[in-house]
Design a protein around this motif. Structure first.
Motif, PDB file in Angstrom:
ATOM      1  N   LYS A  90       0.904   8.194   2.302  1.00 57.23           N
ATOM      2  CA  LYS A  90       1.396   9.535   1.987  1.00 57.23           C
ATOM      3  C   LYS A  90       1.159  10.440   3.177  1.00 57.23           C
TER       4      LYS A  90
ATOM      5  N   ASN B  46       1.997  12.429  -9.340  1.00 58.74           N
ATOM      6  CA  ASN B  46       1.125  13.524  -8.925  1.00 58.74           C
ATOM      7  C   ASN B  46       1.777  14.889  -9.073  1.00 58.74           C
TER       8      ASN B  46
ATOM      9  N   ALA C 120       0.880  -1.156   0.000  1.00 56.10           N
ATOM     10  CA  ALA C 120       0.000   0.000   0.000  1.00 56.10           C
ATOM     11  C   ALA C 120       0.922   1.211   0.000  1.00 56.10           C
TER      12      ALA C 120
ATOM     13  N   VAL D  81      -2.937   9.819   3.651  1.00 57.31           N
ATOM     14  CA  VAL D  81      -3.633   9.066   2.610  1.00 57.31           C
ATOM     15  C   VAL D  81      -3.002   7.681   2.552  1.00 57.31           C
ATOM     16  N   LEU D  82      -3.866   6.660   2.559  1.00 57.48           N
ATOM     17  CA  LEU D  82      -3.416   5.282   2.408  1.00 57.48           C
ATOM     18  C   LEU D  82      -4.186   4.700   1.232  1.00 57.48           C
ATOM     19  N   GLN D  83      -3.466   4.249   0.218  1.00 54.06           N
ATOM     20  CA  GLN D  83      -4.137   3.695  -0.950  1.00 54.06           C
ATOM     21  C   GLN D  83      -3.417   2.440  -1.410  1.00 54.06           C
ATOM     22  N   ALA D  84      -4.177   1.551  -2.002  1.00 52.13           N
ATOM     23  CA  ALA D  84      -3.592   0.324  -2.537  1.00 52.13           C
ATOM     24  C   ALA D  84      -2.736   0.665  -3.749  1.00 52.13           C
ATOM     25  N   GLU D  85      -1.634  -0.027  -3.869  1.00 46.44           N
ATOM     26  CA  GLU D  85      -0.811   0.117  -5.068  1.00 46.44           C
ATOM     27  C   GLU D  85      -1.420  -0.773  -6.144  1.00 46.44           C
TER      28      GLU D  85
ATOM     29  N   HIS E 282      -0.954   8.528 -14.225  1.00 44.23           N
ATOM     30  CA  HIS E 282      -2.346   8.515 -13.797  1.00 44.23           C
ATOM     31  C   HIS E 282      -3.116   9.527 -14.622  1.00 44.23           C
TER      32      HIS E 282
END
Length: 164
Positions: A12, A132, A9, A63-67, A81
């Motif tokens: 950030k 980003n 994950a 922020v925690l997001q799946a890779e 992206h």
């Protein structure tokens, strides 16, 4: 290939930007260790949170997001992206409705560095994952590798906002 042997994950930090403050984590313990360390550093500074809120204009958040695996790569193994802009305008006379407007020039943000072939579990190349704040950006309709995606993205966004 693109597939990692372990699932990651991406965590950030609130003040991170352009690759700083990005952590690849495998479990909740790693997340808590990183956040706890940042909390200790922040608590040691007088007025840290007040100053941060004043500079950001909001309460900072992690922020925690799946890779995404496997990731789709373009331009010599570069991650990217697609950024779409949607504006919602509340209808004051109807409590549960908003008018949505989609800007149809979707941005494609492309990483400055290619993803190395050896980007494995032991050796994460952060700069190759940063899209980003990437210096390279163009519009979706100008990106030949992604030809045909614009309509699919716009249908997806319309479905999200309930405009079929």
């Amino acid at each position: 290939g693109n597939e990692a042997t372990e699932v990651y994950a991406v965590l950030k930090e609130p003040m991170g930007s352009r690759g700083t403050g990005i952590f690849f984590v495998k479990n909740a313990e790693e997340v808590h260790e990183i956040i706890d360390q940042h909390k200790k550093e922040a608590m040691a500074k007088p007025n840290f949170l007040d100053d941060l809120i004043a500079s950001k204009g909001r309460i900072p958040s992690w922020v925690l997001q799946a890779e995404v695996q496997p990731c789709r790569l373009i331009r010599n193994r570069r991650k990217f992206h697609i950024r779409s802009y949607v504006v919602g305008v509340e209808k004051w006379d109807l409590d549960d409705l908003i008018d949505t407007y989609l800007y149809k020039r979707h941005e494609v943000r492309i990483a400055n560095q290619p993803l190395p072939v050896d980007d494995d579990d032991r050796n994460r190349h952060k700069a190759a994952h940063v899209v980003n704040g990437a210096k390279v950006f163009e519009f979706l309709h100008e990106t030949p590798e992604l030809k045909g995606l614009q309509e699919k993205i716009e249908v997806f966004i319309a479905q999200i906002f309930g405009k079929h």
